[in-house]
Design a protein around this motif. Structure first.
Motif, PDB file in Angstrom:
ATOM      1  N   LEU A   5      39.457  46.791  35.517  1.00  0.00           N
ATOM      2  CA  LEU A   5      39.825  46.286  34.185  1.00  0.00           C
ATOM      3  C   LEU A   5      41.186  45.592  34.205  1.00  0.00           C
ATOM      4  CD1 LEU A   5      38.636  49.181  31.834  1.00  0.00           C
ATOM      5  CD2 LEU A   5      37.731  46.849  31.944  1.00  0.00           C
ATOM      6  N   VAL A   6      42.140  46.169  34.917  1.00  0.00           N
ATOM      7  CA  VAL A   6      43.470  45.552  35.017  1.00  0.00           C
ATOM      8  C   VAL A   6      43.352  44.186  35.691  1.00  0.00           C
ATOM      9  CG1 VAL A   6      45.741  45.730  36.119  1.00  0.00           C
ATOM     10  CG2 VAL A   6      44.753  47.719  34.968  1.00  0.00           C
ATOM     11  N   ILE A   7      42.591  44.114  36.767  1.00  0.00           N
ATOM     12  CA  ILE A   7      42.408  42.839  37.474  1.00  0.00           C
ATOM     13  C   ILE A   7      41.716  41.821  36.573  1.00  0.00           C
ATOM     14  CG2 ILE A   7      41.159  41.745  39.392  1.00  0.00           C
ATOM     15  CD1 ILE A   7      41.857  44.277  41.032  1.00  0.00           C
ATOM     16  N   LYS A   8      40.730  42.275  35.827  1.00  0.00           N
ATOM     17  CA  LYS A   8      40.025  41.378  34.895  1.00  0.00           C
ATOM     18  C   LYS A   8      40.986  40.838  33.834  1.00  0.00           C
ATOM     19  CE  LYS A   8      36.032  41.322  31.804  1.00  0.00           C
ATOM     20  NZ  LYS A   8      34.949  42.125  31.223  1.00  0.00           N
ATOM     21  N   GLU A   9      41.866  41.691  33.313  1.00  0.00           N
ATOM     22  CA  GLU A   9      42.840  41.251  32.307  1.00  0.00           C
ATOM     23  C   GLU A   9      43.855  40.280  32.902  1.00  0.00           C
ATOM     24  OE1 GLU A   9      42.943  41.720  28.967  1.00  0.00           O
ATOM     25  OE2 GLU A   9      40.973  42.640  29.231  1.00  0.00           O
ATOM     26  N   LEU A  10      44.305  40.542  34.125  1.00  0.00           N
ATOM     27  CA  LEU A  10      45.221  39.606  34.785  1.00  0.00           C
ATOM     28  C   LEU A  10      44.559  38.246  34.959  1.00  0.00           C
ATOM     29  CD1 LEU A  10      46.818  41.880  37.526  1.00  0.00           C
ATOM     30  CD2 LEU A  10      48.045  40.713  35.678  1.00  0.00           C
ATOM     31  N   ASP A  43      49.338  34.901  40.486  1.00  0.00           N
ATOM     32  CA  ASP A  43      50.792  34.949  40.654  1.00  0.00           C
ATOM     33  C   ASP A  43      51.332  36.378  40.499  1.00  0.00           C
ATOM     34  OD1 ASP A  43      50.677  35.385  37.918  1.00  0.00           O
ATOM     35  OD2 ASP A  43      51.731  33.562  37.364  1.00  0.00           O
ATOM     36  N   THR A  44      50.451  37.354  40.728  1.00  0.00           N
ATOM     37  CA  THR A  44      50.834  38.753  40.558  1.00  0.00           C
ATOM     38  C   THR A  44      50.651  39.527  41.860  1.00  0.00           C
ATOM     39  OG1 THR A  44      50.175  38.703  38.229  1.00  0.00           O
ATOM     40  CG2 THR A  44      50.368  40.865  39.254  1.00  0.00           C
ATOM     41  N   LEU A  45      51.692  40.219  42.256  1.00  0.00           N
ATOM     42  CA  LEU A  45      51.618  41.135  43.385  1.00  0.00           C
ATOM     43  C   LEU A  45      51.138  42.469  42.829  1.00  0.00           C
ATOM     44  CD1 LEU A  45      52.357  41.564  46.437  1.00  0.00           C
ATOM     45  CD2 LEU A  45      54.532  42.488  45.590  1.00  0.00           C
ATOM     46  N   ILE A  46      49.993  42.931  43.285  1.00  0.00           N
ATOM     47  CA  ILE A  46      49.424  44.182  42.787  1.00  0.00           C
ATOM     48  C   ILE A  46      49.734  45.285  43.792  1.00  0.00           C
ATOM     49  CG2 ILE A  46      47.312  45.403  42.155  1.00  0.00           C
ATOM     50  CD1 ILE A  46      46.124  42.638  41.430  1.00  0.00           C
ATOM     51  N   PRO A 106      48.749  37.424  46.156  1.00  0.00           N
ATOM     52  CA  PRO A 106      48.010  36.183  45.937  1.00  0.00           C
ATOM     53  C   PRO A 106      48.407  35.073  46.913  1.00  0.00           C
ATOM     54  CG  PRO A 106      49.773  36.340  44.346  1.00  0.00           C
ATOM     55  CD  PRO A 106      49.781  37.626  45.141  1.00  0.00           C
ATOM     56  N   GLU A 107      49.404  35.327  47.745  1.00  0.00           N
ATOM     57  CA  GLU A 107      49.865  34.297  48.675  1.00  0.00           C
ATOM     58  C   GLU A 107      48.732  33.890  49.621  1.00  0.00           C
ATOM     59  OE1 GLU A 107      52.818  32.733  48.685  1.00  0.00           O
ATOM     60  OE2 GLU A 107      53.365  33.885  46.911  1.00  0.00           O
ATOM     61  N   PRO A 108      48.569  32.591  49.854  1.00  0.00           N
ATOM     62  CA  PRO A 108      47.483  32.123  50.727  1.00  0.00           C
ATOM     63  C   PRO A 108      47.560  32.676  52.151  1.00  0.00           C
ATOM     64  CG  PRO A 108      48.499  30.282  49.566  1.00  0.00           C
ATOM     65  CD  PRO A 108      49.332  31.493  49.280  1.00  0.00           C
ATOM     66  N   ALA A 109      48.769  32.945  52.634  1.00  0.00           N
ATOM     67  CA  ALA A 109      48.925  33.428  54.007  1.00  0.00           C
ATOM     68  C   ALA A 109      48.811  34.951  54.115  1.00  0.00           C
ATOM     69  CB  ALA A 109      50.272  32.983  54.562  1.00  0.00           C
ATOM     70  N   TRP A 157      59.729  40.062  46.427  1.00  0.00           N
ATOM     71  CA  TRP A 157      58.720  39.245  45.752  1.00  0.00           C
ATOM     72  C   TRP A 157      59.369  38.302  44.738  1.00  0.00           C
ATOM     73  CZ3 TRP A 157      53.928  37.642  46.144  1.00  0.00           C
ATOM     74  CH2 TRP A 157      53.271  37.139  45.016  1.00  0.00           C
ATOM     75  N   PHE A 158      60.363  38.828  44.011  1.00  0.00           N
ATOM     76  CA  PHE A 158      61.063  38.021  43.009  1.00  0.00           C
ATOM     77  C   PHE A 158      62.272  37.288  43.587  1.00  0.00           C
ATOM     78  CE2 PHE A 158      58.799  40.943  40.127  1.00  0.00           C
ATOM     79  CZ  PHE A 158      58.211  39.998  39.305  1.00  0.00           C
TER      80      PHE A 158
END
Length: 127
Positions: free
Chosen positions: A25-30, A38-41, A72-75, A98-99
């Motif tokens: 559900l959290v992933i669906k909301e993101l 653009d979120t590091l989980i 979410p980083e491609p690498a 991350w930030f």
């Protein structure tokens, strides 16, 4: 093997299933909010209830705790387990990294402290 133990195991599986649904559900909301890419989980937990061979001993199930990181980083590595020795103390430096927030460096000559210092886990996520 007792009826009470079977109920405990069944309750544990129910709890894990509900947790899985909650994470989904959290992933669906993101995703709906446009922030999945653009979120590091980071997900962690304790090592469970004190089942036999569980958290009340010094075997792997008693020492290990789940830590899942999705970048979410491609690498970034995907669908892999790492054998890196990490600590929950590493989460703060990971989020700061991350930030792109610089950590204040402590001036210490203690070599042991430097080797045990919490560190960013982002390099572990790279391929």
């Amino acid at each position: 093997d007792t009826e009470a133990a079977r109920r405990d195991v069944a309750a544990q599986y129910t709890t894990m299933s509900r947790l899985d649904q909650g994470v989904a559900l959290v992933i669906k909301e993101l995703e709906a909010a446009g922030h999945l890419q653009d979120t590091l989980i980071i997900f962690t937990s304790d090592n469970g209830i004190p089942f036999p061979s569980g958290r009340t001993n010094l075997y792997d199930p008693g020492l290990r705790e789940p830590l899942l990181i999705s970048s979410p980083e491609p690498a970034a590595r995907r669908n892999e387990a790492s054998s890196a020795l990490v600590s929950l103390l590493d989460i703060m430096p990971t989020v700061l990294d991350w930030f792109r927030i610089q950590q204040q460096q402590e001036d210490t000559n203690d070599i042991l402290w430097h080797s045990d210092k919490p560190k960013s886990l982002l390099p572990i996520l790279e391929k």
